[in-house]
Design a protein around this motif. Structure first.
Motif, mmCIF file in Angstrom:
data_model
loop_
_atom_site.group_PDB
_atom_site.id
_atom_site.type_symbol
_atom_site.label_atom_id
_atom_site.label_comp_id
_atom_site.label_asym_id
_atom_site.label_seq_id
_atom_site.Cartn_x
_atom_site.Cartn_y
_atom_site.Cartn_z
ATOM 1 N N PRO A 86 38.392 36.243 38.399
ATOM 2 C CA PRO A 86 39.125 35.111 38.984
ATOM 3 C C PRO A 86 39.111 35.098 40.511
ATOM 4 C CG PRO A 86 40.647 36.745 38.145
ATOM 5 C CD PRO A 86 39.277 37.151 37.669
ATOM 6 N N ARG A 87 38.690 36.214 41.110
ATOM 7 C CA ARG A 87 38.614 36.292 42.572
ATOM 8 C C ARG A 87 37.311 35.697 43.098
ATOM 9 N NH1 ARG A 87 40.021 42.609 42.228
ATOM 10 N NH2 ARG A 87 38.461 42.280 40.584
ATOM 11 N N LEU A 88 36.394 35.330 42.178
ATOM 12 C CA LEU A 88 35.083 34.826 42.567
ATOM 13 C C LEU A 88 34.894 33.390 42.090
ATOM 14 C CD1 LEU A 88 32.920 37.942 41.607
ATOM 15 C CD2 LEU A 88 33.941 37.401 43.835
ATOM 16 N N ALA A 89 34.025 32.676 42.776
ATOM 17 C CA ALA A 89 33.725 31.290 42.388
ATOM 18 C C ALA A 89 33.037 31.234 41.027
ATOM 19 C CB ALA A 89 32.848 30.632 43.453
ATOM 20 N N SER A 90 32.438 32.344 40.604
ATOM 21 C CA SER A 90 31.736 32.392 39.320
ATOM 22 C C SER A 90 32.691 32.659 38.154
ATOM 23 C CB SER A 90 30.657 33.483 39.352
ATOM 24 O OG SER A 90 31.229 34.753 39.633
ATOM 25 N N GLY A 91 33.986 32.870 38.440
ATOM 26 C CA GLY A 91 34.954 33.097 37.377
ATOM 27 C C GLY A 91 35.222 31.825 36.586
ATOM 28 N N TRP A 92 35.768 31.985 35.401
ATOM 29 C CA TRP A 92 36.043 30.833 34.542
ATOM 30 C C TRP A 92 37.542 30.682 34.304
ATOM 31 C CZ3 TRP A 92 32.446 27.660 31.544
ATOM 32 C CH2 TRP A 92 31.138 27.738 32.046
ATOM 33 N N GLY A 93 38.022 31.078 33.158
ATOM 34 C CA GLY A 93 39.440 30.956 32.839
ATOM 35 C C GLY A 93 39.718 31.604 31.499
ATOM 36 N N CYS A 94 40.989 31.773 31.166
ATOM 37 C CA CYS A 94 41.335 32.430 29.911
ATOM 38 C C CYS A 94 42.546 31.757 29.282
ATOM 39 C CB CYS A 94 41.606 33.916 30.135
ATOM 40 S SG CYS A 94 43.052 34.245 31.180
ATOM 41 N N TYR A 95 42.851 32.169 28.074
ATOM 42 C CA TYR A 95 43.957 31.602 27.309
ATOM 43 C C TYR A 95 45.166 32.534 27.324
ATOM 44 C CZ TYR A 95 40.941 27.844 25.666
ATOM 45 O OH TYR A 95 40.135 26.737 25.620
ATOM 46 N N PRO A 96 46.298 32.094 26.763
ATOM 47 C CA PRO A 96 47.537 32.871 26.866
ATOM 48 C C PRO A 96 47.459 34.301 26.348
ATOM 49 C CG PRO A 96 48.010 30.659 26.073
ATOM 50 C CD PRO A 96 46.523 30.786 26.106
ATOM 51 N N GLU A 97 46.634 34.534 25.324
ATOM 52 C CA GLU A 97 46.557 35.879 24.754
ATOM 53 C C GLU A 97 46.135 36.916 25.787
ATOM 54 O OE1 GLU A 97 45.849 32.935 21.394
ATOM 55 O OE2 GLU A 97 45.237 33.147 23.491
ATOM 56 N N VAL A 98 45.236 36.519 26.691
ATOM 57 C CA VAL A 98 44.740 37.450 27.723
ATOM 58 C C VAL A 98 45.862 37.759 28.729
ATOM 59 C CG1 VAL A 98 43.024 37.798 29.544
ATOM 60 C CG2 VAL A 98 42.397 36.574 27.450
ATOM 61 N N ILE A 99 46.627 36.736 29.075
ATOM 62 C CA ILE A 99 47.726 36.942 30.018
ATOM 63 C C ILE A 99 48.825 37.790 29.381
ATOM 64 C CG2 ILE A 99 49.497 35.779 31.385
ATOM 65 C CD1 ILE A 99 46.621 35.542 32.454
ATOM 66 N N LYS A 100 49.116 37.568 28.116
ATOM 67 C CA LYS A 100 50.118 38.389 27.425
ATOM 68 C C LYS A 100 49.679 39.855 27.419
ATOM 69 C CE LYS A 100 52.152 39.416 22.923
ATOM 70 N NZ LYS A 100 53.352 40.032 23.520
ATOM 71 N N LYS A 101 48.395 40.081 27.139
ATOM 72 C CA LYS A 101 47.894 41.456 27.111
ATOM 73 C C LYS A 101 48.030 42.111 28.481
ATOM 74 C CE LYS A 101 43.436 42.119 26.456
ATOM 75 N NZ LYS A 101 42.123 42.290 25.789
ATOM 76 N N ALA A 102 47.787 41.335 29.539
ATOM 77 C CA ALA A 102 47.919 41.858 30.903
ATOM 78 C C ALA A 102 49.378 42.201 31.218
ATOM 79 C CB ALA A 102 47.384 40.846 31.909
ATOM 80 N N VAL A 103 50.298 41.306 30.834
ATOM 81 C CA VAL A 103 51.726 41.565 31.074
ATOM 82 C C VAL A 103 52.171 42.794 30.288
ATOM 83 C CG1 VAL A 103 54.063 40.659 30.758
ATOM 84 C CG2 VAL A 103 52.251 39.158 31.606
ATOM 85 N N ASP A 104 51.756 42.883 29.031
ATOM 86 C CA ASP A 104 52.142 44.031 28.204
ATOM 87 C C ASP A 104 51.619 45.338 28.788
ATOM 88 O OD1 ASP A 104 53.365 42.256 26.509
ATOM 89 O OD2 ASP A 104 51.790 42.308 24.965
ATOM 90 N N GLY A 109 44.834 22.089 23.821
ATOM 91 C CA GLY A 109 45.175 22.759 22.570
ATOM 92 C C GLY A 109 46.626 23.147 22.433
ATOM 93 N N MET A 110 47.516 22.597 23.304
ATOM 94 C CA MET A 110 48.946 22.912 23.278
ATOM 95 C C MET A 110 49.171 24.423 23.380
ATOM 96 S SD MET A 110 50.273 20.079 20.477
ATOM 97 C CE MET A 110 52.018 20.314 20.829
ATOM 98 N N GLU A 111 48.757 24.955 24.525
ATOM 99 C CA GLU A 111 48.822 26.392 24.791
ATOM 100 C C GLU A 111 49.833 26.666 25.907
ATOM 101 O OE1 GLU A 111 46.721 28.630 23.271
ATOM 102 O OE2 GLU A 111 45.089 27.384 22.480
ATOM 103 N N ALA A 112 50.688 27.659 25.711
ATOM 104 C CA ALA A 112 51.670 28.015 26.735
ATOM 105 C C ALA A 112 52.112 29.458 26.537
ATOM 106 C CB ALA A 112 52.867 27.074 26.691
ATOM 107 N N LEU A 113 52.866 29.949 27.510
ATOM 108 C CA LEU A 113 53.372 31.317 27.458
ATOM 109 C C LEU A 113 54.653 31.393 28.273
ATOM 110 C CD1 LEU A 113 51.488 34.653 27.781
ATOM 111 C CD2 LEU A 113 53.164 34.117 29.543
ATOM 112 N N VAL A 114 55.619 32.159 27.786
ATOM 113 C CA VAL A 114 56.843 32.367 28.559
ATOM 114 C C VAL A 114 57.069 33.862 28.775
ATOM 115 C CG1 VAL A 114 58.036 30.243 27.938
ATOM 116 C CG2 VAL A 114 58.233 32.239 26.444
ATOM 117 N N ILE A 115 57.635 34.171 29.918
ATOM 118 C CA ILE A 115 58.023 35.542 30.243
ATOM 119 C C ILE A 115 59.541 35.551 30.345
ATOM 120 C CG2 ILE A 115 57.893 37.381 31.973
ATOM 121 C CD1 ILE A 115 55.068 36.233 32.636
ATOM 122 N N THR A 116 60.174 36.319 29.479
ATOM 123 C CA THR A 116 61.625 36.328 29.390
ATOM 124 C C THR A 116 62.169 37.736 29.571
ATOM 125 O OG1 THR A 116 61.445 36.503 26.979
ATOM 126 C CG2 THR A 116 61.743 34.300 27.906
#
Length: 291
Positions: A132-150, A252-259
């Protein structure tokens, strides 16, 4: 008294006029038939965003959460997911920067590449394609962010993936309870469209990418639209309701919450109270039996 009455009437008329203008604009040729997706240049999109925001300022805000803003520019050209998540983490009291989050916790894989005339890449629900720090990066879905937070190991918070949850529910269940929502949509809420399909590495499965993919932090709403800490734009950026709903559904109705996670002490106290209630119930039952 008459002056106060006239003042109230003037404010009411101004608000109604703003809502009518926004509604008329939303039905005009500028964005009808999804022409908002056909912005000829970033300047055009900027002008449209400025117009929506100027009208939104004249409408009453409703439960807009004051979340400190972090921009993804210039260090994270494709880091909207990470930056949005970090804003939510910071708001929940977790001390982390986008740099630390990406470097130490975000699982990154291969972005799309060609091999033997066929496109391959990692699964964006398991890894971030590229960097994500490079112009060649793409993107990811909530599962990847949840794994990073965990992977942070912070027991004070927990990340929950939300799928197919209506926007109205995101607002009533989370925004109304002072919880911002990491939200998957599109850049400037343009009409989403499918782009390219690749085979997920080491599988027979495929993934079809949707453009212009984007992630933001939902922080508020009113009757005409929604407010976002948009890492590509600015704090409390306003987008009209119809455009947001179309982008949300299209992705695709994708979201994530941090509580906040319930602390061990609170859990133990709750357990002790429940045990006390159970003991008293048993005593009362025994007493009733003796009588």
């Amino acid at each position: 008294m008459r002056k106060i009455t006239r003042l109230i009437a003037a404010v009411f008329v101004a608000v109604m006029s703003a809502e009518a203008s926004l509604s008329a604009y939303a039905q005009s040729d500028i964005i009808s038939d999804n022409k908002l997706a056909l912005c000829p240049s970033p300047i055009c999109c900027d002008k449209q965003t400025e117009f929506f925001e100027s009208l939104a300022l004249r409408l009453p805000k409703r439960n807009v959460i004051d979340v400190p803003f972090i921009s993804q520019k210039p260090n994270f050209p494709n880091g909207c997911e990470a930056v949005s998540a970090v804003m939510a983490l910071n708001f929940m009291g977790v001390d982390v920067t986008p740099q630390d989050f990406v470097k130490s916790h975000l699982d990154m894989g291969n972005h799309p590449y060609i091999r033997n005339g066929k496109w391959y890449a990692c699964d964006p629900r398991e890894q971030f394609p590229g960097d994500p720090r490079l112009a060649s990066g793409w993107g990811c879905y909530p599962e990847v962010i949840k794994k990073a937070v965990d992977s942070m190991g912070d027991t004070s918070v927990e990340a929950t993936v939300l799928k197919n949850v209506p926007l109205s529910t995101l607002c009533s269940e989370y925004i109304d309870n002072n919880i911002p929502v990491v939200f998957w949509g599109t850049i400037d809420m343009q009409k989403p469209h499918t782009w390219m399909t690749w085979t997920i590495e080491h599988t027979d499965r495929t993934h079809t990418w949707i453009n212009p993919f984007h992630c933001l932090l939902l922080v508020g709403y009113n009757r005409s639209g929604y407010y976002f800490n948009d890492p590509w734009r600015k704090k409390q950026t306003f987008y009209p309701r119809a455009a947001v709903e179309e982008a949300y559904v299209g992705i695709g109705m994708e979201a994530l919450v941090i509580t906040k996670r319930e602390s061990n002490e609170e859990t133990e106290n709750t357990s002790d109270i429940n045990m006390f209630i159970d003991d008293r119930t048993d005593e009362n039952t025994a007493s009733d039996t003796v009588q």
